[in-house]
Structure formats: structure tokens, C-alpha cells
Design a protein around this motif. Structure first.
Motif, PDB file in Angstrom:
ATOM      1  N   ASP A   1       0.812  -1.217   0.000  1.00  0.00           N
ATOM      2  CA  ASP A   1       0.000   0.000   0.000  1.00  0.00           C
ATOM      3  C   ASP A   1       0.845   1.267   0.000  1.00  0.00           C
ATOM      4  O   ASP A   1       0.422   2.310  -0.511  1.00  0.00           O
ATOM      5  N   LYS A   2       2.044   1.195   0.600  1.00  0.00           N
ATOM      6  CA  LYS A   2       2.790   2.409   0.910  1.00  0.00           C
ATOM      7  C   LYS A   2       3.734   2.863  -0.206  1.00  0.00           C
ATOM      8  O   LYS A   2       4.038   4.046  -0.315  1.00  0.00           O
ATOM      9  N   HIS A   3       4.198   1.927  -1.018  1.00  0.00           N
ATOM     10  CA  HIS A   3       5.189   2.277  -2.036  1.00  0.00           C
ATOM     11  C   HIS A   3       4.971   1.494  -3.324  1.00  0.00           C
ATOM     12  O   HIS A   3       4.410   0.393  -3.319  1.00  0.00           O
ATOM     13  N   PHE A   4       5.477   2.081  -4.390  1.00  0.00           N
ATOM     14  CA  PHE A   4       5.509   1.463  -5.703  1.00  0.00           C
ATOM     15  C   PHE A   4       6.963   1.467  -6.157  1.00  0.00           C
ATOM     16  O   PHE A   4       7.711   2.392  -5.851  1.00  0.00           O
ATOM     17  N   ARG A   5       7.398   0.423  -6.856  1.00  0.00           N
ATOM     18  CA  ARG A   5       8.781   0.361  -7.334  1.00  0.00           C
ATOM     19  C   ARG A   5       8.790   0.318  -8.863  1.00  0.00           C
ATOM     20  O   ARG A   5       8.055  -0.442  -9.480  1.00  0.00           O
ATOM     21  N   GLU A   6       9.652   1.153  -9.421  1.00  0.00           N
ATOM     22  CA  GLU A   6       9.758   1.245 -10.870  1.00  0.00           C
ATOM     23  C   GLU A   6      11.201   0.980 -11.281  1.00  0.00           C
ATOM     24  O   GLU A   6      12.120   1.646 -10.794  1.00  0.00           O
ATOM     25  N   CYS A   7      11.400   0.006 -12.163  1.00  0.00           N
ATOM     26  CA  CYS A   7      12.740  -0.436 -12.557  1.00  0.00           C
ATOM     27  C   CYS A   7      12.985  -0.133 -14.036  1.00  0.00           C
ATOM     28  O   CYS A   7      12.136  -0.443 -14.885  1.00  0.00           O
ATOM     29  N   PHE A   8      14.144   0.431 -14.319  1.00  0.00           N
ATOM     30  CA  PHE A   8      14.572   0.660 -15.694  1.00  0.00           C
ATOM     31  C   PHE A   8      15.819  -0.185 -15.911  1.00  0.00           C
ATOM     32  O   PHE A   8      16.848   0.015 -15.254  1.00  0.00           O
ATOM     33  N   VAL A   9      15.721  -1.152 -16.832  1.00  0.00           N
ATOM     34  CA  VAL A   9      16.723  -2.209 -16.945  1.00  0.00           C
ATOM     35  C   VAL A   9      17.276  -2.277 -18.369  1.00  0.00           C
ATOM     36  O   VAL A   9      16.512  -2.252 -19.347  1.00  0.00           O
ATOM     37  N   VAL A  10      18.605  -2.375 -18.464  1.00  0.00           N
ATOM     38  CA  VAL A  10      19.285  -2.630 -19.732  1.00  0.00           C
ATOM     39  C   VAL A  10      19.717  -4.092 -19.735  1.00  0.00           C
ATOM     40  O   VAL A  10      20.433  -4.536 -18.830  1.00  0.00           O
ATOM     41  N   LEU A  11      19.286  -4.825 -20.728  1.00  0.00           N
ATOM     42  CA  LEU A  11      19.618  -6.248 -20.811  1.00  0.00           C
ATOM     43  C   LEU A  11      20.971  -6.459 -21.489  1.00  0.00           C
ATOM     44  O   LEU A  11      21.368  -5.705 -22.381  1.00  0.00           O
ATOM     45  N   GLU A  12      21.673  -7.490 -21.042  1.00  0.00           N
ATOM     46  CA  GLU A  12      22.847  -7.937 -21.775  1.00  0.00           C
ATOM     47  C   GLU A  12      22.399  -8.573 -23.087  1.00  0.00           C
ATOM     48  O   GLU A  12      21.271  -9.066 -23.201  1.00  0.00           O
ATOM     49  N   GLU A  13      23.300  -8.552 -24.046  1.00  0.00           N
ATOM     50  CA  GLU A  13      22.962  -9.131 -25.348  1.00  0.00           C
ATOM     51  C   GLU A  13      22.614 -10.616 -25.195  1.00  0.00           C
ATOM     52  O   GLU A  13      23.354 -11.373 -24.559  1.00  0.00           O
ATOM     53  N   GLY A  14      21.471 -11.007 -25.735  1.00  0.00           N
ATOM     54  CA  GLY A  14      21.038 -12.395 -25.685  1.00  0.00           C
ATOM     55  C   GLY A  14      20.227 -12.764 -24.462  1.00  0.00           C
ATOM     56  O   GLY A  14      19.702 -13.873 -24.372  1.00  0.00           O
ATOM     57  N   ALA A  15      20.111 -11.844 -23.496  1.00  0.00           N
ATOM     58  CA  ALA A  15      19.352 -12.139 -22.272  1.00  0.00           C
ATOM     59  C   ALA A  15      17.854 -12.173 -22.576  1.00  0.00           C
ATOM     60  O   ALA A  15      17.358 -11.436 -23.440  1.00  0.00           O
ATOM     61  N   ASP A  16      17.136 -13.025 -21.857  1.00  0.00           N
ATOM     62  CA  ASP A  16      15.693 -13.173 -22.041  1.00  0.00           C
ATOM     63  C   ASP A  16      14.953 -12.224 -21.097  1.00  0.00           C
ATOM     64  O   ASP A  16      15.070 -12.332 -19.873  1.00  0.00           O
ATOM     65  N   ALA A  17      14.184 -11.314 -21.662  1.00  0.00           N
ATOM     66  CA  ALA A  17      13.497 -10.292 -20.865  1.00  0.00           C
ATOM     67  C   ALA A  17      12.511 -10.902 -19.876  1.00  0.00           C
ATOM     68  O   ALA A  17      12.407 -10.465 -18.722  1.00  0.00           O
ATOM     69  N   ASP A  18      11.768 -11.917 -20.312  1.00  0.00           N
ATOM     70  CA  ASP A  18      10.762 -12.528 -19.433  1.00  0.00           C
ATOM     71  C   ASP A  18      11.412 -13.188 -18.221  1.00  0.00           C
ATOM     72  O   ASP A  18      10.905 -13.102 -17.102  1.00  0.00           O
ATOM     73  N   THR A  19      12.549 -13.851 -18.433  1.00  0.00           N
ATOM     74  CA  THR A  19      13.261 -14.500 -17.327  1.00  0.00           C
ATOM     75  C   THR A  19      13.769 -13.473 -16.332  1.00  0.00           C
ATOM     76  O   THR A  19      13.645 -13.641 -15.112  1.00  0.00           O
ATOM     77  N   VAL A  20      14.357 -12.400 -16.834  1.00  0.00           N
ATOM     78  CA  VAL A  20      14.872 -11.345 -15.966  1.00  0.00           C
ATOM     79  C   VAL A  20      13.731 -10.690 -15.191  1.00  0.00           C
ATOM     80  O   VAL A  20      13.833 -10.470 -13.974  1.00  0.00           O
ATOM     81  N   LYS A  21      12.647 -10.406 -15.871  1.00  0.00           N
ATOM     82  CA  LYS A  21      11.509  -9.760 -15.205  1.00  0.00           C
ATOM     83  C   LYS A  21      10.946 -10.646 -14.099  1.00  0.00           C
ATOM     84  O   LYS A  21      10.636 -10.171 -13.003  1.00  0.00           O
ATOM     85  N   GLU A  22      10.840 -11.929 -14.360  1.00  0.00           N
ATOM     86  CA  GLU A  22      10.315 -12.845 -13.348  1.00  0.00           C
ATOM     87  C   GLU A  22      11.215 -12.875 -12.115  1.00  0.00           C
ATOM     88  O   GLU A  22      10.736 -12.886 -10.977  1.00  0.00           O
ATOM     89  N   GLU A  23      12.526 -12.873 -12.325  1.00  0.00           N
ATOM     90  CA  GLU A  23      13.440 -12.869 -11.182  1.00  0.00           C
ATOM     91  C   GLU A  23      13.318 -11.579 -10.377  1.00  0.00           C
ATOM     92  O   GLU A  23      13.363 -11.595  -9.147  1.00  0.00           O
ATOM     93  N   ILE A  24      13.151 -10.460 -11.076  1.00  0.00           N
ATOM     94  CA  ILE A  24      12.971  -9.182 -10.381  1.00  0.00           C
ATOM     95  C   ILE A  24      11.701  -9.210  -9.538  1.00  0.00           C
ATOM     96  O   ILE A  24      11.722  -8.881  -8.340  1.00  0.00           O
ATOM     97  N   MET A  25      10.608  -9.585 -10.137  1.00  0.00           N
ATOM     98  CA  MET A  25       9.311  -9.522  -9.462  1.00  0.00           C
ATOM     99  C   MET A  25       9.235 -10.430  -8.239  1.00  0.00           C
ATOM    100  O   MET A  25       8.475 -10.163  -7.302  1.00  0.00           O
ATOM    101  N   ASN A  26      10.047 -11.483  -8.221  1.00  0.00           N
ATOM    102  CA  ASN A  26       9.992 -12.456  -7.130  1.00  0.00           C
ATOM    103  C   ASN A  26      11.179 -12.367  -6.176  1.00  0.00           C
ATOM    104  O   ASN A  26      11.355 -13.240  -5.328  1.00  0.00           O
TER     105      ASN A  26
END
Length: 323
Positions: free
Chosen positions: A192-217
Motif C-alpha cells: 500500500d505504501k510504495h511502488f517500485r519502478e525499474c529501468f533495466v538494460v539487458l545484456e545481449e542475448g538475455a531473455d526479458a521474461d526471465t529477468v523480469k520474473e526474477e525481479i518480481m519475485n
């Protein structure tokens, strides 16, 4: 003169180097880094390898540890407290008791002093929570961070496999803050108290969905918050997200006799999070040196240390000027 060694030379280390110049009773011995010293450009301080640190034990009164809380400080603070008095900014709140216990045992066994978890939160905000709750026990404390860049959370993002660079903003819920100040009694979750906003640069060949899932969890960092992840280019990150503003509020709402409403509020508005955090670390390095002189060995937090230990002024000067 209090002789200081800086361990690590990122944003925080640079801030510590600059902060020391504002203190007439301190001298910077050197910066110790895992990088090749010849590749590190400083504001004038000499640079040494991390391996050479132990050779300079007799030249340093306090080591200020400027690594990240995710992987550096849990290892470095215990390791260097074997030989040196240390100050760190360990800020993983849930793991502070564990970190303290480990460092305290090492400091007592080796007759050193370590002040852990300094900075502004944990640190100055911790003190203000203590003061507020002690003064108004019939009340409630809420802490809000931002809007600003969290160094610890940004560092945690950059440690994820596939992430080349990243910046994370912590954004407080302004509507909730105003409701609390108006006297509303709310049951709030972390989300309720805070929101987090991430701006991420991926390494070449990295999978965005995998990285996002690790961040969110990621526990202790993002799992308990509403989090938004943006994947952007390095150019865009460098252009729009390399400044380091931050700040926050400790808000304690309470009552005294016959339900009289009282509000204690403490705010920080920071143009540079690392420079301000560095300034807190340097002040506590003075306290660390004084405790070591008194031979009161062990680990400490900001809650343990009398405010006068932070100041270069004498007790008499403080009583005259500030009391």
C-alpha cells in the motif's frame, strides 16, 4: 587525525572521498579496490589493491566499507572487522539482526569496533522512529521512501544474470501520507505504501521474461511491492536515469491526554543519495574511532551511539552551541 581507508569505489566510495575533505580531523589514507588501481580515477586519493589492505593495518584507524548489501557487505564487513575498525551501510532491513550478531562476535574476539547499517535508512530514520515511538507510545509510525533512486535496490538489479545496467525508483503513496497526517487510522501493507519502478538494460542475448520474473519475485527487494519493469537502451538509461535523487519521511501520529492529536514528522530531500549517505558514514567513522579509543569493542548501530560521538566539537561546545 582520524585515518580512513575506503573499501570500494563506486558512487558511495566517491561520495566518502569527497565528504572526508569537509572534516578537518580526518585524513584519507587510500582507496582499496578490486579493480586494477591504474584504471581508477579519483579526486586525488591514492588507490591500492584490496590485497594490499592488510599490509597497511597500522596506518588506518577506520575502514569505511562502500560495497553493496546484496553480496558485498555480508562477506566484507565480517572479513575486515577481524583486522580493522569498520563502518558499513548494510541496508537489508530483514537481515540486520543476523548481520549484527555475526559482526559483533568477530569484533569482540578481535578487539575492534564495527558500526553497521549507517546511512539514512537504516540510520537517521531509525533514530527518528525510536524517538517518536518513545515520546508518543500511543501512536503509529510509518516510513515512506522517495521518490528517488535506491542504490541498494539498483545494485540488486544489476547483480541479476542478464542485466547489464539498471536503475530503480522507490515512489511513495502521497495519498496515504496525507490521510495519515489528517489523523485517519489506516491498516497498511508494504504494498500500500510504495511502488517500485525499474529501468533495466539487458545484456545481449538475455531473455526479458526471465529477468523480469526474477525481479518480481526477489525477496526483501521487490516481491512484496507493486513493481513495474521497463527494458530500455543503455543510451536512454545514461540520459534519463543516472542522477541519484532520493529522500523520504518518517511520520508518527499519536495522541496524548484525552486523545489530543500529535504528529512528529522528519523529512529528507536529497539531490544525491550516495553523497548524503557517504556523509553519514563519515560522521559515524568519527564515532567508531572514539569507541575504539575507549576500548569498548564490538558491533554497534546508530541506536547505540550518543549523538556527541558524531561531532568534532567538544562536549562544552555542543552544550553552548546546540543545547
Amino acid at each position: 587525525m582520524i585515518k580512513i581507508g575506503i573499501i570500494g569505489y563506486g558512487n558511495l566510495g566517491r561520495g566518502v572521498e569527497r565528504a572526508i575533505k569537509q572534516h578537518a580531523d580526518m585524513e584519507l589514507v587510500g582507496i582499496y579496490t578490486r579493480r586494477a588501481p591504474e584504471t581508477v580515477t579519483t579526486d586525488g586519493a591514492p588507490v591500492f589493491t584490496m590485497e594490499s589492505l592488510t599490509e597497511q593495518k597500522d596506518k588506518i584507524d577506520v575502514c569505511i566499507l562502500c560495497g553493496g548489501s546484496a553480496t558485498d557487505l555480508p562477506i566484507q564487513t565480517p572479513e575486515y572487522t577481524h583486522l580493522f575498525n569498520t563502518v558499513d551501510s548494510f541496508d537489508t532491513h530483514a537481515k540486520i539482526p543476523e548481520h549484527f550478531a555475526k559482526v559483533d562476535q568477530i569484533a569482540k574476539e578481535n578487539q575492534t569496533v564495527s558500526i553497521i547499517s549507517t546511512g539514512w535508512d537504516p540510520g537517521l530514520f531509525s533514530l527518528n522512529r525510536l524517538y517518536a515511538q518513545s515520546i508518543l507510545p500511543n501512536g503509529e509510525t510509518n516510513t515512506f521512501w522517495g521518490k528517488g533512486v535506491s542504490q541498494g535496490h539498483s545494485d540488486a538489479l544489476r547483480r541479476i544474470d542478464g542485466v547489464a545496467d539498471a536503475t530503480q525508483y522507490t515512489i511513495p503513496n502521497a495519498e496515504i501520507i496525507e490521510k495519515l497526517k489528517a489523523g485517519e487510522s489506516l491498516t497498511l501493507t508494504t504494498r500500500d505504501k510504495h511502488f517500485r519502478e525499474c529501468f533495466v538494460v539487458l545484456e545481449e542475448g538475455a531473455d526479458a521474461d526471465t529477468v523480469k520474473e526474477e525481479i518480481m519475485n526477489m525477496p526483501n527487494y521487490f516481491a512484496d511491492y507493486d513493481t513495474e519493469v521497463h527494458f530500455i537502451s543503455q543510451e536512454e538509461l545514461n540520459r534519463d536515469h543516472k542522477a541519484m535523487p532520493h529522500g523520504g519521511t518518517v511520520l508518527h501520529t499519536g495522541t496524548t491526554h484525552e486523545n489530543t492529536k500529535q504528529v512528529i514528522e522528519y523529512n529528507l530531500y536529497l539531490e544525491s543519495n550516495p553523497e548524503f549517505t557517504a556523509s553519514v558514514l563519515v560522521a559515524y567513522a568519527r564515532a567508531c574511532a572514539r569507541l575504539a579509543e575507549e576500548k569498548t569493542f564490538g558491533a554497534y548501530t546508530v541506536l547505540d551511539i550518543a549523538p556527541k560521538y558524531l561531532s568534532a566539537c567538544s562536549d562544552a561546545e555542543l552544550r553552548k552551541e546546540l543545547l
